[in-house]
Design a protein around this motif. Structure first.
Motif, PDB file in Angstrom:
ATOM      1  N   ASP A   1       0.824  -1.222   0.000  1.00 40.10           N
ATOM      2  CA  ASP A   1       0.000   0.000   0.000  1.00 40.10           C
ATOM      3  C   ASP A   1       0.854   1.266   0.000  1.00 40.10           C
ATOM      4  O   ASP A   1       0.420   2.309  -0.463  1.00 40.10           O
ATOM      5  CB  ASP A   1      -0.932   0.012   1.213  1.00 40.10           C
ATOM      6  CG  ASP A   1      -2.005  -1.041   1.096  1.00 40.10           C
ATOM      7  OD1 ASP A   1      -2.373  -1.377  -0.047  1.00 40.10           O
ATOM      8  OD2 ASP A   1      -2.458  -1.547   2.131  1.00 40.10           O
ATOM      9  N   ASP A   2       2.065   1.162   0.558  1.00 38.42           N
ATOM     10  CA  ASP A   2       2.957   2.328   0.546  1.00 38.42           C
ATOM     11  C   ASP A   2       3.619   2.493  -0.820  1.00 38.42           C
ATOM     12  O   ASP A   2       4.134   3.547  -1.138  1.00 38.42           O
ATOM     13  CB  ASP A   2       4.059   2.167   1.596  1.00 38.42           C
ATOM     14  CG  ASP A   2       3.497   2.168   3.000  1.00 38.42           C
ATOM     15  OD1 ASP A   2       2.420   2.765   3.201  1.00 38.42           O
ATOM     16  OD2 ASP A   2       4.109   1.554   3.885  1.00 38.42           O
ATOM     17  N   GLN A   3       3.641   1.409  -1.571  1.00 37.21           N
ATOM     18  CA  GLN A   3       4.411   1.413  -2.814  1.00 37.21           C
ATOM     19  C   GLN A   3       3.550   1.688  -4.042  1.00 37.21           C
ATOM     20  O   GLN A   3       4.047   2.180  -5.049  1.00 37.21           O
ATOM     21  CB  GLN A   3       5.097   0.055  -2.966  1.00 37.21           C
ATOM     22  CG  GLN A   3       6.293   0.120  -3.860  1.00 37.21           C
ATOM     23  CD  GLN A   3       7.173  -1.104  -3.711  1.00 37.21           C
ATOM     24  OE1 GLN A   3       6.943  -1.954  -2.871  1.00 37.21           O
ATOM     25  NE2 GLN A   3       8.175  -1.197  -4.542  1.00 37.21           N
ATOM     26  N   LEU A   4       2.275   1.335  -3.943  1.00 34.40           N
ATOM     27  CA  LEU A   4       1.400   1.507  -5.104  1.00 34.40           C
ATOM     28  C   LEU A   4       0.594   2.783  -4.905  1.00 34.40           C
ATOM     29  O   LEU A   4      -0.393   2.785  -4.190  1.00 34.40           O
ATOM     30  CB  LEU A   4       0.484   0.287  -5.259  1.00 34.40           C
ATOM     31  CG  LEU A   4       1.215  -1.051  -5.377  1.00 34.40           C
ATOM     32  CD1 LEU A   4       0.243  -2.220  -5.306  1.00 34.40           C
ATOM     33  CD2 LEU A   4       2.021  -1.131  -6.656  1.00 34.40           C
ATOM     34  N   PHE A   5       1.037   3.860  -5.527  1.00 34.77           N
ATOM     35  CA  PHE A   5       0.401   5.159  -5.265  1.00 34.77           C
ATOM     36  C   PHE A   5      -0.200   5.784  -6.515  1.00 34.77           C
ATOM     37  O   PHE A   5      -0.694   6.898  -6.467  1.00 34.77           O
ATOM     38  CB  PHE A   5       1.406   6.129  -4.631  1.00 34.77           C
ATOM     39  CG  PHE A   5       2.746   6.124  -5.304  1.00 34.77           C
ATOM     40  CD1 PHE A   5       2.914   6.734  -6.518  1.00 34.77           C
ATOM     41  CD2 PHE A   5       3.815   5.458  -4.736  1.00 34.77           C
ATOM     42  CE1 PHE A   5       4.139   6.718  -7.151  1.00 34.77           C
ATOM     43  CE2 PHE A   5       5.054   5.434  -5.365  1.00 34.77           C
ATOM     44  CZ  PHE A   5       5.216   6.067  -6.576  1.00 34.77           C
ATOM     45  N   MET A   6      -0.155   5.092  -7.640  1.00 31.50           N
ATOM     46  CA  MET A   6      -0.701   5.672  -8.862  1.00 31.50           C
ATOM     47  C   MET A   6      -2.134   5.172  -9.065  1.00 31.50           C
ATOM     48  O   MET A   6      -2.540   4.192  -8.460  1.00 31.50           O
ATOM     49  CB  MET A   6       0.180   5.309 -10.058  1.00 31.50           C
ATOM     50  CG  MET A   6       1.596   5.863  -9.970  1.00 31.50           C
ATOM     51  SD  MET A   6       1.666   7.649 -10.071  1.00 31.50           S
ATOM     52  CE  MET A   6       1.605   7.913 -11.831  1.00 31.50           C
ATOM     53  N   PRO A   7      -2.902   5.834  -9.929  1.00 25.61           N
ATOM     54  CA  PRO A   7      -4.321   5.464 -10.081  1.00 25.61           C
ATOM     55  C   PRO A   7      -4.539   4.045 -10.604  1.00 25.61           C
ATOM     56  O   PRO A   7      -5.502   3.392 -10.216  1.00 25.61           O
ATOM     57  CB  PRO A   7      -4.870   6.480 -11.084  1.00 25.61           C
ATOM     58  CG  PRO A   7      -3.826   7.495 -11.268  1.00 25.61           C
ATOM     59  CD  PRO A   7      -2.537   6.995 -10.737  1.00 25.61           C
TER      60      PRO A   7
ATOM     61  N   ASP B   1      -0.019   2.493 -14.588  1.00 23.34           N
ATOM     62  CA  ASP B   1       0.677   3.746 -14.280  1.00 23.34           C
ATOM     63  C   ASP B   1       1.760   3.521 -13.230  1.00 23.34           C
ATOM     64  O   ASP B   1       2.829   4.115 -13.282  1.00 23.34           O
ATOM     65  CB  ASP B   1      -0.307   4.803 -13.748  1.00 23.34           C
ATOM     66  CG  ASP B   1      -1.257   5.281 -14.834  1.00 23.34           C
ATOM     67  OD1 ASP B   1      -0.885   5.175 -16.008  1.00 23.34           O
ATOM     68  OD2 ASP B   1      -2.357   5.735 -14.485  1.00 23.34           O
ATOM     69  N   ASP B   2       1.447   2.652 -12.273  1.00 19.79           N
ATOM     70  CA  ASP B   2       2.394   2.415 -11.204  1.00 19.79           C
ATOM     71  C   ASP B   2       3.640   1.699 -11.712  1.00 19.79           C
ATOM     72  O   ASP B   2       4.769   2.058 -11.360  1.00 19.79           O
ATOM     73  CB  ASP B   2       1.727   1.585 -10.097  1.00 19.79           C
ATOM     74  CG  ASP B   2       2.117   2.118  -8.741  1.00 19.79           C
ATOM     75  OD1 ASP B   2       3.326   2.081  -8.445  1.00 19.79           O
ATOM     76  OD2 ASP B   2       1.254   2.614  -8.013  1.00 19.79           O
TER      77      ASP B   2
ATOM     78  N   PHE C   1       5.821   3.986 -13.628  1.00 25.89           N
ATOM     79  CA  PHE C   1       6.355   5.147 -12.895  1.00 25.89           C
ATOM     80  C   PHE C   1       7.896   5.148 -12.889  1.00 25.89           C
ATOM     81  O   PHE C   1       8.523   6.186 -13.136  1.00 25.89           O
ATOM     82  CB  PHE C   1       5.822   5.136 -11.457  1.00 25.89           C
ATOM     83  CG  PHE C   1       6.332   6.273 -10.612  1.00 25.89           C
ATOM     84  CD1 PHE C   1       5.695   7.497 -10.623  1.00 25.89           C
ATOM     85  CD2 PHE C   1       7.463   6.133  -9.809  1.00 25.89           C
ATOM     86  CE1 PHE C   1       6.170   8.563  -9.850  1.00 25.89           C
ATOM     87  CE2 PHE C   1       7.942   7.181  -9.043  1.00 25.89           C
ATOM     88  CZ  PHE C   1       7.286   8.395  -9.061  1.00 25.89           C
ATOM     89  N   GLY C   2       8.490   3.979 -12.607  1.00 24.86           N
ATOM     90  CA  GLY C   2       9.955   3.888 -12.528  1.00 24.86           C
ATOM     91  C   GLY C   2      10.627   4.244 -13.851  1.00 24.86           C
ATOM     92  O   GLY C   2      11.449   5.170 -13.904  1.00 24.86           O
TER      93      GLY C   2
ATOM     94  N   LEU D   1      -6.321  -0.050  -5.057  1.00 19.42           N
ATOM     95  CA  LEU D   1      -7.214  -0.140  -3.899  1.00 19.42           C
ATOM     96  C   LEU D   1      -8.148  -1.345  -3.985  1.00 19.42           C
ATOM     97  O   LEU D   1      -8.719  -1.759  -2.991  1.00 19.42           O
ATOM     98  CB  LEU D   1      -8.051   1.132  -3.769  1.00 19.42           C
ATOM     99  CG  LEU D   1      -7.292   2.457  -3.673  1.00 19.42           C
ATOM    100  CD1 LEU D   1      -8.249   3.633  -3.696  1.00 19.42           C
ATOM    101  CD2 LEU D   1      -6.466   2.492  -2.403  1.00 19.42           C
TER     102      LEU D   1
ATOM    103  N   LYS E   1      -1.605  -7.348  -4.903  1.00 15.23           N
ATOM    104  CA  LYS E   1      -0.847  -6.119  -4.619  1.00 15.23           C
ATOM    105  C   LYS E   1       0.646  -6.417  -4.545  1.00 15.23           C
ATOM    106  O   LYS E   1       1.469  -5.656  -5.021  1.00 15.23           O
ATOM    107  CB  LYS E   1      -1.296  -5.520  -3.284  1.00 15.23           C
ATOM    108  CG  LYS E   1      -2.582  -4.726  -3.362  1.00 15.23           C
ATOM    109  CD  LYS E   1      -2.851  -4.103  -2.005  1.00 15.23           C
ATOM    110  CE  LYS E   1      -4.236  -3.503  -1.953  1.00 15.23           C
ATOM    111  NZ  LYS E   1      -4.567  -2.968  -0.647  1.00 15.23           N
TER     112      LYS E   1
ATOM    113  N   ALA F   1       6.358  -3.367 -10.240  1.00 14.15           N
ATOM    114  CA  ALA F   1       6.739  -1.941 -10.254  1.00 14.15           C
ATOM    115  C   ALA F   1       8.245  -1.784 -10.073  1.00 14.15           C
ATOM    116  O   ALA F   1       8.868  -0.912 -10.673  1.00 14.15           O
ATOM    117  CB  ALA F   1       5.991  -1.200  -9.152  1.00 14.15           C
TER     118      ALA F   1
END
Lengths: 258, 229
Positions: B85-91, B95-96, B99-100, B133, B140, B147
């Motif tokens: 939950d701390d690592q997956l912050f994109m919609p 996208d997540d 991100f990298g 979410l 997850k 990711a």
């Protein structure tokens, strides 16, 4: 709690709209940012009784919404959030300025009423311009353009982190609210006496979590100095869109008199 | 080769989270990092990617971690956090995962190619449009690994990868980890899992290495009790 759930669901709607592929979505982010900023700056520069002149600017949200194929049902509720603030600011003018500005039949329209209508119209145009920009441009592109415009890195960082973090914070608030509800006899709302400790705990744990999220972003290469620079170049259509918006906005501001 | 020499991490209150830790990780090798709560496992992993300030020397393939190499080191070491939950912050998951590569300045085409390849390899392509979410714990976890893999790191660091997972998701995670060619450090309390996926174990106690040897040392219950586990 239902509000929290719906906030969580609504949060990503604008981002979803930004992924569409209309003629406006295809414009360069810099063009969309410039168009929105020019409309906001020009409309904010109008005097408090310039309702008629300002109403020309309604062309912008109307045309952009149509071209971008954005649903009013998504943007208008967000616009409504700003409504009470403007209404509150403008309503005082109605009470203070009672001199008639003009008459419609036998009804006197006071300067205060004109001022209120102007404030509301300004709010509509400015907020819609900003919402349309966000609903047609991914946040990462907006951040890159802000950096390109030499907006300070710390500002862009706060903007990006807030945007990414807000969903996680809401999710946390939701699980805390569920835990509260389960141990409070299925009470639907927070009691005022529990509010300080609830909010305090949320703030403290939220702060910790924000640090972990930022660490996760850093681990995957995020650094404010390295925010992705868009390699996309401005095309003729982008320049034309900026030029047309600026020209129409300037005409409405300086050359059309009522 | 990932080399750690005399690593020390100290918290602002003066507590030594990691105290003189040295070891090496070879490409393709899997090391289990074992220790009681507060032994310094997470601090060690965070220090390796420069999130926690440390003393001593950390080097990846000869490149020593310092301010100017931080970005390079982070691209070569992929840290999978304890809580996805701390690592997956994109919609969305897509996208997540992208991100990298985007942060490292890869082109849109390269970013899309990497993202699609990783999602396909891990068998989670069907989740690409989903919001983090709405996923289960196991999903997850796989997405968090995807990711991290998107930047193609040389070594992977896992912090409690089996936390919150059911037995089926644990088995799936074990087979995923075993299928990845990178060298790995896996900080875990899950001794069965460690024995399944690692060949070497390092036991930490109050920030120091208490034992460093074959994974078989985790089978000796008396030794484990002696090491505070």
């Amino acid at each position: 709690m239902a509000d929290l759930v719906s906030s969580l669901k609504d949060l990503r709607v604008l981002e979803g709209l930004a992924a569409k592929n209309s003629v406006i979505h295809r414009l360069h982010p810099f063009a969309k940012l410039s168009m929105a900023l020019s409309i906001i700056c020009f409309s904010a520069s109008f005097g408090r009784y310039s309702f008629a002149q300002l109403s020309l600017y309604l062309f912008y949200p109307f045309i952009m919404m149509a071209l971008a194929e954005l649903p009013y049902s998504v943007l208008l509720p967000r616009l409504a959030a700003a409504l009470p603030f403007c209404l509150f600011a403008g309503i005082a003018n109605v009470a203070m300025e009672r001199t008639p500005a003009f008459y419609i039949g036998s009804i006197a329209i006071t300067f205060g009423t004109v001022s209120l209508m102007t404030i509301m119209l300004k709010m509509y145009i400015c907020v819609m311009a900003a919402l349309i920009m966000v609903a047609t441009t991914p946040i990462s592109d907006l951040s890159a353009q802000l950096r390109r415009l030499h907006v300070p890195g710390s500002f862009v960082l706060v903007f990006e982190i807030t945007y990414r973090y807000i969903g996680l914070l809401l999710e946390q608030a939701l699980s805390m609210a569920t835990a509260y509800r389960l141990r409070s006899g299925d009470r639907k709302a927070l009691l005022m006496r529990d509010m300080p400790s609830f909010l305090g705990q949320m703030l403290l744990s939220g702060f910790d979590r924000a640090e972990r999220v930022y660490a996760a972003m850093q681990c995957r290469g995020y650094a404010i100095d390295h925010i992705r620079q868009s390699k996309k170049k401005l095309k003729t259509a982008d320049i034309a869109a900026i030029g047309l918006t600026l020209a129409l906005a300037a005409c409405g501001r300086f050359f059309i008199f009522w | 080769m990932l080399t750690i020499k005399n690593l020390r991490v100290e918290y602002p209150n003066g507590k030594k989270a990691v105290n003189g830790v040295s070891f090496e990780l070879s490409p393709g090798e899997n090391i289990a990092l074992i220790g009681a709560n507060g032994a310094g496992k997470t601090s060690l992993l965070l220090a390796l990617v420069g999130i926690l300030v440390s003393e001593g020397e950390i080097s990846v393939g000869g490149t020593v971690l310092e301010k100017k190499t931080l970005r390079e080191i982070r691209s070569r070491l992929g840290l999978v956090f304890q809580s996805p939950d701390d690592q997956l912050f994109m919609p969305t998951i897509y996208d997540d995962v992208s991100f990298g590569p985007r942060s490292y300045g890869y082109s849109e085409e390269e970013t899309a190619a990497r993202t699609n390849r990783i999602l396909t390899d891990l068998g989670i392509m069907h989740l690409s449009g989903s919001s983090p979410l709405k996923l289960s714990g196991g999903e997850k976890r796989l997405c968090a690994i995807a990711a991290v893999l998107a930047t193609e790191p040389e070594f992977l660091l896992f912090d409690e990868p089996t936390a919150f997972l059911d037995p089926r998701a644990r088995r799936q995670l074990a087979s995923t980890i075993l299928s990845l060619p990178q060298g790995k450090i896996i900080a875990t309390h899950d001794l069965d899992f460690a024995q399944k996926v690692c060949s070497r174990a390092i036991v930490l106690y109050e920030g120091k290495i208490l034992a460093n040897g074959d994974i078989g040392l985790l089978s000796d219950e008396q030794s484990l009790i002696g090491m505070g586990l």
